[in-house]
Enzyme design. Structure first.
Site, mmCIF file in Angstrom:
data_model
loop_
_atom_site.group_PDB
_atom_site.id
_atom_site.type_symbol
_atom_site.label_atom_id
_atom_site.label_comp_id
_atom_site.label_asym_id
_atom_site.label_seq_id
_atom_site.Cartn_x
_atom_site.Cartn_y
_atom_site.Cartn_z
ATOM 1 C CE LYS A 181 111.751 15.611 48.892
ATOM 2 N NZ LYS A 181 110.765 16.156 48.926
ATOM 3 C CG ASP A 191 107.748 13.168 52.553
ATOM 4 O OD1 ASP A 191 107.579 13.243 53.697
ATOM 5 O OD2 ASP A 191 107.480 13.918 51.776
ATOM 6 C CE LYS A 202 103.911 13.207 51.829
ATOM 7 N NZ LYS A 202 103.777 14.862 51.394
ATOM 8 C CG ASP A 242 104.724 16.277 54.307
ATOM 9 O OD1 ASP A 242 105.560 15.678 53.623
ATOM 10 O OD2 ASP A 242 103.682 16.583 53.506
ATOM 11 N NE ARG A 248 110.173 23.359 51.899
ATOM 12 C CZ ARG A 248 108.894 24.126 51.607
ATOM 13 N NH1 ARG A 248 108.486 25.284 52.079
ATOM 14 N NH2 ARG A 248 108.014 23.467 50.898
HETATM 15 N N1 BES Z 1 107.557 15.195 48.901
HETATM 16 C C1 BES Z 1 106.412 15.967 49.046
HETATM 17 C C2 BES Z 1 105.973 16.615 47.846
HETATM 18 C C3 BES Z 1 105.314 15.849 46.748
HETATM 19 C C4 BES Z 1 104.034 15.829 46.324
HETATM 20 C C5 BES Z 1 106.054 14.855 45.855
HETATM 21 C C6 BES Z 1 103.307 15.275 45.617
HETATM 22 C C7 BES Z 1 105.321 14.325 44.908
HETATM 23 C C8 BES Z 1 104.018 14.327 44.721
HETATM 24 C C9 BES Z 1 106.888 17.160 49.909
HETATM 25 O O1 BES Z 1 108.131 16.656 50.721
HETATM 26 C C10 BES Z 1 106.039 17.803 50.621
HETATM 27 O O2 BES Z 1 105.240 17.062 51.280
HETATM 28 N N2 BES Z 1 105.562 19.076 50.422
HETATM 29 C C11 BES Z 1 104.542 19.572 51.050
HETATM 30 C C12 BES Z 1 105.100 20.814 51.413
HETATM 31 C C13 BES Z 1 104.471 21.739 52.337
HETATM 32 C C14 BES Z 1 104.109 21.206 53.756
HETATM 33 C C15 BES Z 1 104.811 23.198 52.521
HETATM 34 C C16 BES Z 1 103.470 19.876 50.147
HETATM 35 O O3 BES Z 1 103.688 20.208 48.896
HETATM 36 O O4 BES Z 1 102.446 19.958 50.605
HETATM 37 ZN ZN ZN Z 2 109.193 15.115 50.111
HETATM 38 ZN ZN ZN Z 3 107.234 15.941 52.604
#
Ligand code: BES
Ligand code: ZN
Ligand code: ZN
Length: 467
Positions: free
Chosen positions: A236, A241, A248, A319, A323
């Site tokens: 990835k 992000d 976020k 967010d 995927r």
């Molecule tokens: N990049 C984040 C996940 C992440 C969280 C990486 C903490 C490193 C440290 C990912 O893209 C994300 O935001 N995931 C969301 C998914 C949700 C919206 C289904 C998450 O984990 O909250």
């Molecule tokens: Zn991410």
């Molecule tokens: Zn994300």
């Protein structure tokens, strides 16, 4: 850090004796008084003993006798403790003596712990420690460990670089540079090629960005390789992000989101070390890259996008972007008819919440033997792997009322629904690794320095080497 072999000992050289038993202390190296001091300290359960001879210092490090993976990790940790001490004492070099099986993990721990990311400081306080020599009759493959450490530290650099430098385009340039240095082939797809390939996931995430996306293909194919069908690693490459329009909350979760290309860094470091050490396996690395931002043209919750493999996805949260671009890379991987595909990604907060930085969350549909091999590699390099279920029932959460699937589960088993989403884009044996926990540490932990850890590089190297 320079690592070198030596056959002559300078009388003023700092020495590090690795021992597993006090009987290994030779009377030619120490005076009677020193020996009795060391023995007394050992009785007091000291594991790092120092003898100051004014012109130089002797260190005795007591290692456990066993040669299992847990002992190897303890040795890396004792090396990192000593390294910090050597730096506070402004020592520049030392020579290792003794316990040969312990030498490699010790050097690895020293070299990983000595990593610094100083690029943006005006006053660069560079560690004093520069050179580790080892004195040994038995041959040790020092080039291999040197390359692995270098690859891990490259991966750390990439994670530590902020978006102000490391855009998707810059990431692809770094890949090309490392390809030249290590001898693997690199092809970079620009935005128009990505459009021609109809990578709808990568393009959707990129819509809010002011910078174009890239898709990098790395290939290591030596003349005599042991596998007919390639091993493919997918990383990835979200260079930052923000969450996109599903923004976020700041400051809590956005501050470290430059680490969201930690999976890409792992794949790049893996290809570097595999190619540089000329492992006899055909390995391909794929890195889809972009930042994820809100912007005038950003994709929005509710959008339906058509992916590279023609499946449609209803975006319910911008967010959950990783995927989307990984899915395009996974369906692109189908054209190689791979033996196995492993992706690695900072994919879900749920994985980090479940196990913290202590390990990697894995799931997959390969034969058990392959997963076992990956877990063994995880133990060897102490990037331990914990397997989560990959039951088909989790697909129920991905049903959409408007498209083939949605990109958002209901929060129950969030790292698994993310993995299940990705499995929809595969037609080969597949393992998914979630490194949201271990990719980045907010304080130094033993030989993991602050920031990017380079997790995944040593894991993939060990996995491919023993494949
Ligand atoms: N990049 C984040 C996940 C992440 C969280 C990486 C903490 C490193 C440290 C990912 O893209 C994300 O935001 N995931 C969301 C998914 C949700 C919206 C289904 C998450 O984990 O909250
Ligand atoms: Zn991410
Ligand atoms: Zn994300």
């Amino acid at each position: 850090m320079e690592i070198k072999k030596t056959t002559k000992l300078d009388a003023k050289e700092n020495l590090i004796f690795l021992i597993t038993d006090e009987k290994e202390l030779s009377t030619s190296s120490f005076t009677k008084e020193e020996l009795s001091f060391i023995k007394k300290e050992l009785k007091n359960e000291q594991k790092q003993i120092e003898i100051n001879r004014l012109s130089h210092t002797l260190f005795v490090i007591l290692c456990e006798k066993e040669n299992d993976y847990k002992t190897a990790e303890k040795i890396r940790i004792s090396a990192s403790i000593l390294l910090n001490y050597l730096n506070t004492k402004k020592i520049a070099s030392a020579t290792l003596i003794g316990a040969t099986e312990k030498t490699l993990p010790f050097i690895e721990g020293l070299a990983l712990a000595n990593y610094q990311f100083l690029k943006y400081y005006s006053d660069k306080k560079i560690n004093s420690f520069k050179t580790i020599s080892y004195f040994s009759e038995k041959p040790i493959n020092i080039n291999e460990i040197e390359t692995i450490v270098k690859a891990t530290n490259y991966a750390r650099d990439l994670v530590n670089e902020p978006l102000s430098f490391l855009t998707a385009v810059q990431l692809s340039k770094e890949i090309q540079k490392l390809g030249k240095e290590a001898g693997f082939k690199v092809e970079v797809f620009n935005k128009s090629k990505i459009e021609a390939l109809k990578m709808g996931g990568l393009l959707a995430v990129n819509k809010g960005s002011i910078d174009p996306p890239t898709f990098s293909v790395m290939e290591w194919k030596p003349a005599k390789c042991k596998n007919k069908k390639p091993i493919i690693l997918v990383g990835k490459g979200v260079v930052y992000d923000t969450g996109g329009l599903s923004l976020k909350p700041t400051p809590n979760s956005m501050d470290f989101m430059k680490c969201d290309m930690g999976g890409a860094a792992a794949v790049i470091g893996a290809l570097y070390s595999i190619a540089k050490n000329k492992l006899p396996y055909h390995v391909i690395g794929l890195v889809p890259a972009t930042d994820n931002r809100p912007g005038g043209n950003a994709y929005v919750p509710g959008d339906v996008i058509t992916m590279h493999n023609k499946k449609t996805v209803e975006v319910l949260n911008t967010d959950a972007e990783g995927r989307l671009l990984l899915a395009d890379a996974l369906s692109y991987a189908q054209k190689y008819k791979p033996e196995i595909v492993i992706d690695i990604a900072t994919l879900t907060g749920a994985a980090a919440a479940a196990i913290g930085h202590y390990g990697i969350v894995a799931m997959g549909n390969t034969d058990e033997k392959v997963m076992k091999k990956l877990k063994d590699a995880g133990n060897n390099v102490y990037e331990r792997i914990v397997e989560f279920p990959f039951w088909d029932e989790y697909n129920e959460q991905l049903k959409s009322s408007i498209a083939d699937i949605t990109n958002l589960g209901n929060g129950m088993g969030g790292s698994i629904t993310a993995g299940k989403f990705l499995e929809n884009f595969t037609n080969y044996p597949y393992i998914h690794l979630d490194i949201a926990g271990p990719a980045y540490v907010k304080k130094p932990i033993n030989y993991l320095t602050y920031g990017g850890t380079g997790v995944g590089v040593r894991l993939f190297y060990d996995f491919v080497k023993n494949y």
